[in-house]
Design a protein around this motif. Sequence first.
Motif, PDB file in Angstrom:
ATOM      1  N   ILE A   1      13.870  76.636  68.759  1.00  0.00           N
ATOM      2  CA  ILE A   1      14.689  75.808  68.199  1.00  0.00           C
ATOM      3  C   ILE A   1      14.131  75.264  66.824  1.00  0.00           C
ATOM      4  O   ILE A   1      13.187  74.883  66.573  1.00  0.00           O
ATOM      5  CB  ILE A   1      14.920  74.286  68.952  1.00  0.00           C
TER       6      ILE A   1
ATOM      7  N   GLU B   1       1.490  61.505  65.321  1.00  0.00           N
ATOM      8  CA  GLU B   1       2.667  61.675  64.774  1.00  0.00           C
ATOM      9  C   GLU B   1       3.340  63.255  64.537  1.00  0.00           C
ATOM     10  O   GLU B   1       4.568  63.356  64.516  1.00  0.00           O
ATOM     11  CB  GLU B   1       3.225  60.983  63.630  1.00  0.00           C
TER      12      GLU B   1
ATOM     13  N   ILE C   1      18.532  69.280  71.501  1.00  0.00           N
ATOM     14  CA  ILE C   1      18.812  68.014  71.105  1.00  0.00           C
ATOM     15  C   ILE C   1      20.159  68.518  70.161  1.00  0.00           C
ATOM     16  O   ILE C   1      19.973  69.059  69.250  1.00  0.00           O
ATOM     17  CB  ILE C   1      17.953  67.159  70.521  1.00  0.00           C
TER      18      ILE C   1
ATOM     19  N   GLY D   1      14.687  72.886  63.462  1.00  0.00           N
ATOM     20  CA  GLY D   1      15.189  71.929  62.567  1.00  0.00           C
ATOM     21  C   GLY D   1      15.228  72.311  61.020  1.00  0.00           C
ATOM     22  O   GLY D   1      15.338  73.597  60.644  1.00  0.00           O
ATOM     23  N   ALA D   2      14.822  71.360  60.144  1.00  0.00           N
ATOM     24  CA  ALA D   2      14.385  71.786  58.653  1.00  0.00           C
ATOM     25  C   ALA D   2      13.228  72.506  58.560  1.00  0.00           C
ATOM     26  O   ALA D   2      13.105  72.893  57.420  1.00  0.00           O
ATOM     27  CB  ALA D   2      14.477  70.408  57.920  1.00  0.00           C
ATOM     28  N   GLY D   3      12.301  72.488  59.584  1.00  0.00           N
ATOM     29  CA  GLY D   3      11.015  73.466  59.089  1.00  0.00           C
ATOM     30  C   GLY D   3       9.831  72.548  58.456  1.00  0.00           C
ATOM     31  O   GLY D   3       9.249  73.261  57.612  1.00  0.00           O
ATOM     32  N   THR D   4       9.981  71.083  58.307  1.00  0.00           N
ATOM     33  CA  THR D   4       9.008  70.520  57.833  1.00  0.00           C
ATOM     34  C   THR D   4       7.836  70.045  58.659  1.00  0.00           C
ATOM     35  O   THR D   4       6.942  69.371  58.483  1.00  0.00           O
ATOM     36  CB  THR D   4       9.620  69.136  57.291  1.00  0.00           C
ATOM     37  N   GLY D   5       7.973  70.599  59.902  1.00  0.00           N
ATOM     38  CA  GLY D   5       6.892  70.193  60.901  1.00  0.00           C
ATOM     39  C   GLY D   5       5.661  71.018  60.303  1.00  0.00           C
ATOM     40  O   GLY D   5       5.813  71.905  59.761  1.00  0.00           O
TER      41      GLY D   5
ATOM     42  N   THR E   1      10.058  65.473  67.638  1.00  0.00           N
ATOM     43  CA  THR E   1       8.472  65.074  67.413  1.00  0.00           C
ATOM     44  C   THR E   1       8.163  63.572  67.408  1.00  0.00           C
ATOM     45  O   THR E   1       7.092  63.328  67.196  1.00  0.00           O
ATOM     46  CB  THR E   1       8.270  65.895  65.931  1.00  0.00           C
TER      47      THR E   1
ATOM     48  N   PHE F   1      15.388  67.263  59.539  1.00  0.00           N
ATOM     49  CA  PHE F   1      16.658  67.047  60.311  1.00  0.00           C
ATOM     50  C   PHE F   1      16.477  65.721  61.378  1.00  0.00           C
ATOM     51  O   PHE F   1      15.487  65.684  62.068  1.00  0.00           O
ATOM     52  CB  PHE F   1      17.037  68.289  61.177  1.00  0.00           C
TER      53      PHE F   1
ATOM     54  N   SER G   1       7.032  59.553  63.026  1.00  0.00           N
ATOM     55  CA  SER G   1       6.718  58.116  62.530  1.00  0.00           C
ATOM     56  C   SER G   1       6.338  58.236  61.003  1.00  0.00           C
ATOM     57  O   SER G   1       7.248  58.949  60.450  1.00  0.00           O
ATOM     58  CB  SER G   1       5.372  57.521  63.046  1.00  0.00           C
TER      59      SER G   1
ATOM     60  N   PRO H   1       9.481  59.608  58.099  1.00  0.00           N
ATOM     61  CA  PRO H   1       8.313  60.466  58.003  1.00  0.00           C
ATOM     62  C   PRO H   1       8.018  61.194  56.606  1.00  0.00           C
ATOM     63  O   PRO H   1       7.541  62.242  56.765  1.00  0.00           O
ATOM     64  CB  PRO H   1       8.704  61.526  59.173  1.00  0.00           C
ATOM     65  N   THR H   2       7.946  60.339  55.448  1.00  0.00           N
ATOM     66  CA  THR H   2       7.619  60.521  54.294  1.00  0.00           C
ATOM     67  C   THR H   2       8.679  61.734  53.621  1.00  0.00           C
ATOM     68  O   THR H   2       9.136  61.724  52.627  1.00  0.00           O
ATOM     69  CB  THR H   2       6.149  61.173  54.258  1.00  0.00           C
TER      70      THR H   2
END
Length: 524
Positions: free
Chosen positions: A53, A477, A228, A55-59, A132, A125, A135, A119-120
Amino acid sequence: MLTKSQPDEIQDFLSDASYVKGGNATLVVFPESSNEIAEILKRAIHDQIPVTISGAGTGTVAGRVPFGGTVIATDRLNQIREVVHNDQGGGRAIAGAGVILRDLQRAVESEDLFYPPDPTERSCFLGGTVATNASGARTFKYGPTRRYVERLRIALATGDVIDLRRGECHADANGRIAIPLPSGRILEAQLPSYRMPEVRKHASGYYVAPQMDVIDLFIGSEGTLGVIVEVEVKLLSKPEGLLSGIVFFDSEERLLAFVREARERSLASRVSSPTINAELANRGSSPTVREGFISPSERLIGIDARALEYFDIESLRFLRQTYEMIPDLAVGAIFFEQETTPSTEDSLMNEWLSLLDEHKALSDSSWFATNETDQAKLREFRHALPVLMNEWFARHNQRKVSTDMAVPDDAFADMLRFYEDSLRGTGLRYTIFGHIGDNHVHVNILPRNDDEAGKAWEIYRKFIQRAVQLGGTISAEHGIGKLKREYLRELYGEEHLREMATLKHAFDPVGVLGRGNMFSEQFL
Ligand SMILES: Cc1cc2nc3c(=O)[nH]c(=O)nc-3n(C[C@H](O)[C@H](O)[C@H](O)COP(=O)(O)OP(=O)(O)OC[C@H]3O[C@@H](n4cnc5c(N)ncnc54)[C@H](O)[C@@H]3O)c2cc1C
């Protein structure tokens, strides 16, 4: 439904901010509804095709990096369906998982409402932040994403779509959960038996607590239990004003003493004032009571930071590339934010200035902001450091070695000293920065070549062991993803990883979803 399979079209979905290489997939699909997702999952289960899955790939831990199979891109689940006020203050929003957090924040703020998780990197997304339990700086006052999630629509890898509302489904005293599915079947599962570390922030493995609300299991589940699709969140009233500052110190000891006092006074403000407590409870922030600390009940309005962020001397060295005006004498800095009203702004500014004087900050060369334009500049400064470092890693063709551990209050000084002692004299370049209010700073080691990277990962493992010894968490986080799963074993041990895999199996019997996230595929 839009699908893409050409290498140049899907390139953007094969990596994230971890810069882990080798991501590959045969297909990226862009569903627009839960029914479409359920169909994709049914097909994947039938053909036993892994599904990642996105999202925006900022993980930062490679959670959305696929290694084969199909990617479900949530980009088109991007509708904000509702932003409404409650009669008693605050409100709620309903939005698709693919709504960009920045867009949600703007939409609610235009209604004088407020969504605290921040989260900065606001291009993430909403679904990614829930997956995640993100925070950020404001978590010091407002807690993590979990605290604001009221309902989730989830597409399960059983082909079912469920709506889980907070308060409606709980684990029993033996850790058994039973979720009624639309088909009439009851999905039963057993929660793992570990106890989570007692820290202010925690994002390592499945959330588990006695008789917990089942919705909490999905928050922070990193794409392993279901997709989700839609999120309903609680909103608070928008704070009237904000005072923020980046304050510099020429002594680390004085900086830490300042943080201790700012922190204790902030926590005390929250427990000492019935008015403030009622407001915080209403706004979703529960006051934290620290044992042995006598709160000054006479101070009804005082220092109450919503963010307390740290930059060590090496971080400042890094930032000087862009911010030449950082004072030469500075060996460290703190970014703080405090909410104000027109009637408290001046007195609060004076309180912060006298606290800074007391701890001999370099107040004259520090920066303060009371309007939105200046505040955005200070936040930009805070954001610039991880961005500059990510660029550095990419330039040196190295993977980042970045800690995300948090420890209990009384262990933080020990942990910080351990970080510094372990790195000093190694010749490695590093920075230490982040959420000091929550005993959670990020140590980023910046290897310039493979030898240094090897050394950095050895030190990283020592940090993990020390954090666990001190009762801390290995990720506060960013989550575990594929990058940190071997360290989850250090925290919980293999037996508990097996329990996690058994739990996943109940939701995803064929094991198609988020393979390799949190624990290695050998456990599936
Ligand atoms: C410069 C920078 C600073 C950052 N600072 C912070 C910070 O202060 N605090 C913090 O918490 N994080 C921080 N992050 C990390 C990141 O922004 C968060 O983890 C964010 O929540 C990830 O959201 P995303 O949409 O990019 O998710 P992705 O990276 O796309 O995915 C993250 C994980 O969630 C899963 N996922 C995504 N969407 C769904 C969904 N709809 N359903 C189920 N699973 C899903 C993915 O499979 C993956 O495992 C920072 C990142 C950067 C680049």
